[in-house]
Scaffold this motif. Structure first.
Motif, mmCIF file in Angstrom:
data_model
loop_
_atom_site.group_PDB
_atom_site.id
_atom_site.type_symbol
_atom_site.label_atom_id
_atom_site.label_comp_id
_atom_site.label_asym_id
_atom_site.label_seq_id
_atom_site.Cartn_x
_atom_site.Cartn_y
_atom_site.Cartn_z
ATOM 1 N N PRO A 148 29.698 43.357 46.765
ATOM 2 C CA PRO A 148 31.167 42.790 46.653
ATOM 3 C C PRO A 148 32.182 44.519 46.116
ATOM 4 C CG PRO A 148 30.392 41.513 45.723
ATOM 5 C CD PRO A 148 29.669 42.258 46.100
ATOM 6 N N HIS A 149 32.464 45.243 45.594
ATOM 7 C CA HIS A 149 33.040 46.298 44.899
ATOM 8 C C HIS A 149 32.515 47.497 44.721
ATOM 9 C CE1 HIS A 149 35.006 42.759 43.418
ATOM 10 N NE2 HIS A 149 35.984 43.204 44.459
ATOM 11 N N LEU A 150 33.499 48.407 44.115
ATOM 12 C CA LEU A 150 31.612 49.849 44.310
ATOM 13 C C LEU A 150 31.476 49.895 42.695
ATOM 14 C CD1 LEU A 150 35.089 51.880 45.910
ATOM 15 C CD2 LEU A 150 32.595 51.570 46.893
ATOM 16 N N ASP A 151 30.685 49.594 42.258
ATOM 17 C CA ASP A 151 29.691 49.272 40.973
ATOM 18 C C ASP A 151 29.001 48.238 41.309
ATOM 19 O OD1 ASP A 151 31.259 47.373 40.471
ATOM 20 O OD2 ASP A 151 32.650 47.893 39.048
ATOM 21 N N ASP A 152 28.800 46.832 41.997
ATOM 22 C CA ASP A 152 28.191 46.081 41.028
ATOM 23 C C ASP A 152 27.185 45.966 41.466
ATOM 24 O OD1 ASP A 152 30.689 43.790 40.631
ATOM 25 O OD2 ASP A 152 31.626 43.899 42.325
ATOM 26 N N ALA A 153 26.553 46.034 42.540
ATOM 27 C CA ALA A 153 25.168 46.476 43.471
ATOM 28 C C ALA A 153 24.299 47.940 41.578
ATOM 29 C CB ALA A 153 24.674 46.886 44.495
ATOM 30 N N ASP A 175 36.623 38.167 45.383
ATOM 31 C CA ASP A 175 35.794 39.291 46.526
ATOM 32 C C ASP A 175 34.260 39.168 46.127
ATOM 33 O OD1 ASP A 175 38.294 40.249 47.188
ATOM 34 O OD2 ASP A 175 37.884 41.562 45.860
ATOM 35 N N HIS A 176 33.407 38.210 44.952
ATOM 36 C CA HIS A 176 32.313 37.653 45.113
ATOM 37 C C HIS A 176 31.802 36.572 45.842
ATOM 38 C CE1 HIS A 176 31.241 40.911 41.510
ATOM 39 N NE2 HIS A 176 32.010 40.911 41.971
ATOM 40 N N ARG A 177 32.790 35.954 45.549
ATOM 41 C CA ARG A 177 32.108 34.922 46.142
ATOM 42 C C ARG A 177 32.518 34.753 47.750
ATOM 43 N NH1 ARG A 177 36.819 31.333 45.253
ATOM 44 N NH2 ARG A 177 37.755 32.442 43.531
ATOM 45 N N PRO A 231 28.886 43.121 34.639
ATOM 46 C CA PRO A 231 28.529 42.661 33.437
ATOM 47 C C PRO A 231 28.681 41.523 33.180
ATOM 48 C CG PRO A 231 31.108 44.280 33.699
ATOM 49 C CD PRO A 231 30.158 43.905 34.884
ATOM 50 N N TYR A 232 29.488 40.520 33.763
ATOM 51 C CA TYR A 232 29.738 39.271 33.612
ATOM 52 C C TYR A 232 29.009 37.732 33.126
ATOM 53 C CZ TYR A 232 33.517 40.691 37.167
ATOM 54 O OH TYR A 232 34.187 41.755 37.872
ATOM 55 N N ALA A 233 27.466 38.203 33.803
ATOM 56 C CA ALA A 233 26.685 37.145 32.912
ATOM 57 C C ALA A 233 26.229 37.987 31.415
ATOM 58 C CB ALA A 233 25.648 37.322 33.739
HETATM 59 ZN ZN LIG Z 1 32.800 43.155 41.706
#
Ligand SMILES: [Zn+2]
Length: 251
Positions: A15-20, A155-157, A179-181
């Motif tokens: 989704p964003h510039l870091d998530d993967a 954005d993730h959804r 880091p959400y989890a």
């Molecule tokens: Zn994100």
């Protein structure tokens, strides 16, 4: 047995510039070390259209970014993804914090982008779907990876929902959103992917994450991000058998 390079590329839709990299960086590293082509395609990597909302201005300030926030973050991501031996792609959709909804901003109050009742944005979803279809047609990946959407960021959804719509018969793998989890017990979306890398890949992931200077300062103001990711990997090995949780959704 087919050579690794013959298995076809893996497309990781971030989704964003870091998530993967934050969520699946060690697994990506393990693949590229084995000779597999991995493309990390970030959806919401575009430039905002000025003027910026007050929430966006405050977000930039927290990240230590100025008017060049989007290009600066794209440069961080290009370096991080390269550090994992993967290729980057950046689509030009604007992050939720930059998007408008009618006459107002989509995100008006703190945390609103995590609100499950935010209005749908069918035009944005359709445009993202068309862009990802082009990427899928070009790369013809053997697998497509994306976020499970843990944490509920809009954005993730949307990214997960669109990938599920446009992937066709390409195998779908979901990753646990970090880091959400971190600090949560962990859930299950399918069979846990066995190869999430070894110690070397986890070190390579931390080296890649270090490129996201603007994001780590904002996400971990006490500079504890290395400990956060390292401890989380240990907890997941103990409880789920893998240092990063990625799930095969087909079985
Ligand atoms: Zn994100």
């Amino acid at each position: 047995m087919a050579a690794t390079a013959d298995l076809g590329p893996v497309l990781a839709v971030s989704p964003h510039l870091d998530d993967a990299v934050l969520s699946a960086g060690a697994a990506i590293s393990a693949l590229t070390r084995a000779g597999r082509r991995v493309v990390v395609c970030t959806v919401f990597a575009g430039d905002p259209v000025p003027p910026l909302s007050p929430k966006a201005v405050s977000f930039h300030a927290k990240c230590g970014l100025g008017d060049d926030a989007a290009p600066a973050r794209r440069a961080e991501d290009a370096a991080a993804v390269a550090a994992l031996g993967a290729e980057h792609r950046h689509l030009d959709f604007a992050d939720a914090i930059y998007r408008r909804l009618g006459d107002d901003w989509l995100v008006t109050v703190s945390g609103a982008h995590f609100d499950p009742n935010l209005p749908a944005e069918p035009d944005v979803a359709a445009a993202v779907g068309a862009a990802l279809t082009d990427v899928l047609d070009e790369l013809r990946p053997a697998e497509v990876w994306t976020c499970a959407g843990i944490g509920g960021h809009v954005d993730h959804r949307m990214t997960r929902a669109v990938v599920e719509q446009v992937r066709g018969d390409v195998e779908l793998v979901l990753w646990e959103d970090l880091p959400y989890a971190i600090g949560t017990p962990g859930v299950a979306f399918g069979r846990v992917r066995a190869d999430a890398g070894d110690e070397r890949d986890r070190e390579r992931k931390l080296a890649a994450i270090a490129h996201y200077r603007s994001q780590m300062g904002m996400l971990f103001p006490d500079s504890s991000w290395r400990d956060g990711f390292t401890t989380h990997a240990k907890v997941r090995v103990d409880d789920h058998g893998a240092p990063e949780l990625l799930w095969h959704t087909a079985d």
